[in-house]
Design a protein around this motif. Structure first.
Motif, mmCIF file in Angstrom:
data_model
loop_
_atom_site.group_PDB
_atom_site.id
_atom_site.type_symbol
_atom_site.label_atom_id
_atom_site.label_comp_id
_atom_site.label_asym_id
_atom_site.label_seq_id
_atom_site.Cartn_x
_atom_site.Cartn_y
_atom_site.Cartn_z
ATOM 1 N N ARG A 1 14.231 -3.918 2.603
ATOM 2 C CA ARG A 1 14.063 -4.127 1.161
ATOM 3 C C ARG A 1 12.606 -3.904 0.753
ATOM 4 N NH1 ARG A 1 18.459 -3.527 2.021
ATOM 5 N NH2 ARG A 1 20.203 -4.979 1.895
ATOM 6 N N PHE A 2 11.741 -3.680 1.726
ATOM 7 C CA PHE A 2 10.340 -3.382 1.455
ATOM 8 C C PHE A 2 10.076 -1.897 1.686
ATOM 9 C CE2 PHE A 2 10.029 -7.691 3.606
ATOM 10 C CZ PHE A 2 9.875 -8.420 2.437
ATOM 11 N N SER A 3 9.180 -1.338 0.899
ATOM 12 C CA SER A 3 8.754 0.039 1.120
ATOM 13 C C SER A 3 7.378 0.249 0.498
ATOM 14 C CB SER A 3 9.757 1.025 0.509
ATOM 15 O OG SER A 3 9.857 0.844 -0.898
ATOM 16 N N THR A 4 6.704 1.287 0.968
ATOM 17 C CA THR A 4 5.413 1.641 0.378
ATOM 18 C C THR A 4 5.647 2.375 -0.943
ATOM 19 O OG1 THR A 4 5.319 3.804 1.448
ATOM 20 C CG2 THR A 4 4.485 1.916 2.706
ATOM 21 N N LYS A 5 4.568 2.639 -1.641
ATOM 22 C CA LYS A 5 4.680 3.386 -2.899
ATOM 23 C C LYS A 5 5.262 4.770 -2.657
ATOM 24 C CE LYS A 5 0.364 2.926 -3.934
ATOM 25 N NZ LYS A 5 -0.935 3.070 -4.675
ATOM 26 N N ASP A 6 5.104 5.284 -1.420
ATOM 27 C CA ASP A 6 5.619 6.619 -1.079
ATOM 28 C C ASP A 6 7.023 6.576 -0.492
ATOM 29 O OD1 ASP A 6 3.189 7.750 -1.879
ATOM 30 O OD2 ASP A 6 2.301 7.403 0.100
ATOM 31 N N GLY A 7 7.602 5.385 -0.431
ATOM 32 C CA GLY A 7 8.976 5.279 0.041
ATOM 33 C C GLY A 7 9.136 5.009 1.527
ATOM 34 N N GLU A 8 8.028 4.812 2.245
ATOM 35 C CA GLU A 8 8.126 4.506 3.667
ATOM 36 C C GLU A 8 8.660 3.089 3.860
ATOM 37 O OE1 GLU A 8 5.200 4.121 7.604
ATOM 38 O OE2 GLU A 8 4.367 4.106 5.565
#
Length: 357
Positions: free
Chosen positions: A182-189
């Motif tokens: 449910r967590f991701s970086t701003k780039d979608g990682e």
């Protein structure tokens, strides 16, 4: 109170046996990353659920990207909760020895990066997913790494507290619902979860089975300790050992866990509680938590178990090891007298061997 201040207080009390190099570095790295993470906790209105519910939330989190790597303050995306999940706003979080072990990557099979660590916290429910009926937005809660569904064969028996589905699992790094993050970086990682909780972040998503509602009038700055240290220590004496009134107890390691175990033993009516630690500075706190006698291994010329046997006329009724050291385990076992209570000690070793204390 900022997360860093709370973390430092807890870490210095719970990690007394760590090497002089690893613990300070861990605190420093986490502290540098988490400055300002929870500076707005005291604000009257922390979030507007009408504006955030159902939407991706962008917030800050302390992310670790490899064993012993610096914690990085990153802007992350936190997805809305799915079926039987909740999203919570973390208010306060603290540090346990398990966070240190995970940061160091001691068990290669448990490594998963990037990751958000942390499992002791208190927060507010921001929104709930489909099927969640016992929690609602605004509820004060604590996350628990050893969740309970309440209806599986394991949850409905009194012989174990390990849920079939939501039990503590250090190898698990994704959500139960769909095996995704449910967590991701701003780039979608994707950013992996930790111990069903992940609390070194402003917002986290958990299975509803891993959240417990608490009294909103509770002292929130202290309630995070119920997530692990206090509940584990008190539960070891109260539930696992089932300490009886008038009995004797030896507790090895007087960190947060050991002090909590002492409180549990005192609450059950133990008449003699012996605290064992190489740091005499902890003895005053031990007295406050019910300890009646103390042994500093550095001050005696004989094995600790021999000293305890002399103090108790053959050994204690219950022995609780809270240091996680093999040699200390042996001394704790030998400190009990030679009747059935030794088997209670073996059960406690199994409890602590899960690596969540």
């Amino acid at each position: 109170m900022a997360m860093l201040l709370q973390a430092r207080r807890i870490l210095t009390k719970t990690l007394p046996r760590c090497s002089s190099n690893s613990s300070p570095d861990f605190v420093k790295l986490l502290g540098l990353a988490s400055r300002g993470l929870h500076d707005n906790v005291s604000r009257t209105k922390l979030f507007d659920p009408n504006a955030t519910s159902g939407n991706v939330i962008t917030c800050n989190a302390a992310v670790v990207r490899g064993p012993k790597q610096p914690f990085l303050m990153e802007t992350i995306r936190v997805d809305p909760p799915k079926k039987m999940e909740v999203r919570i706003k973390i208010l306060y979080t603290s540090i346990c020895h398990t966070d240190l072990s995970a940061w160091k990557g001691e068990n290669e099979a448990q490594r998963a990066y990037p990751r958000i660590l942390g499992h002791e916290a208190v927060g507010l429910v921001e929104s709930v997913g489909e099927g969640v009926t016992d929690l609602k937005a605004g509820d004060h809660v604590i996350p628990i790494f050893n969740g309970e569904c309440g209806h599986c064969p394991y949850c409905t028996t009194k012989t174990t507290n390990l849920c079939q589905t939501y039990r503590v699992n250090p190898f698990k790094s994704v959500m139960e619902n769909d095996g995704k993050c449910r967590f991701s970086t701003k780039d979608g990682e994707p950013i992996f979860h930790f111990l069903n909780t992940s609390t070194f972040t402003e917002y986290s998503v958990l299975d509803s089975a891993c959240v417990v509602k608490i009294d909103p009038n509770s002292p929130l700055k202290k309630m995070s300790l119920l997530s692990c240290g206090v509940s584990t220590g008190v539960g070891a004496a109260w539930n696992a050992a089932n300490v009886q009134a008038g009995s004797s107890v030896a507790i090895f390691g007087l960190g947060a866990l050991g002090l909590a175990a002492s409180e549990g033993a005192r609450a059950r009516g133990a008449s003699k509680i012996i605290g064992v630690d190489i740091n005499p500075g902890k003895f005053d706190k031990g007295k406050e938590m019910g300890m009646t006698h103390f042994v500093n291994p550095k001050d005696i010329s004989k094995p600790v178990h021999q000293r305890i046997r002399e103090m108790t006329g053959g050994g204690v009724d219950y022995s609780i090891e809270c240091a996680g050291n093999v040699e200390v385990l042996r001394e704790a076992f030998l400190s009990t007298h030679d009747v059935s209570n030794r088997w209670h000690f073996i059960a406690l070793v199994s409890l602590f061997a899960c690596g969540t204390c």
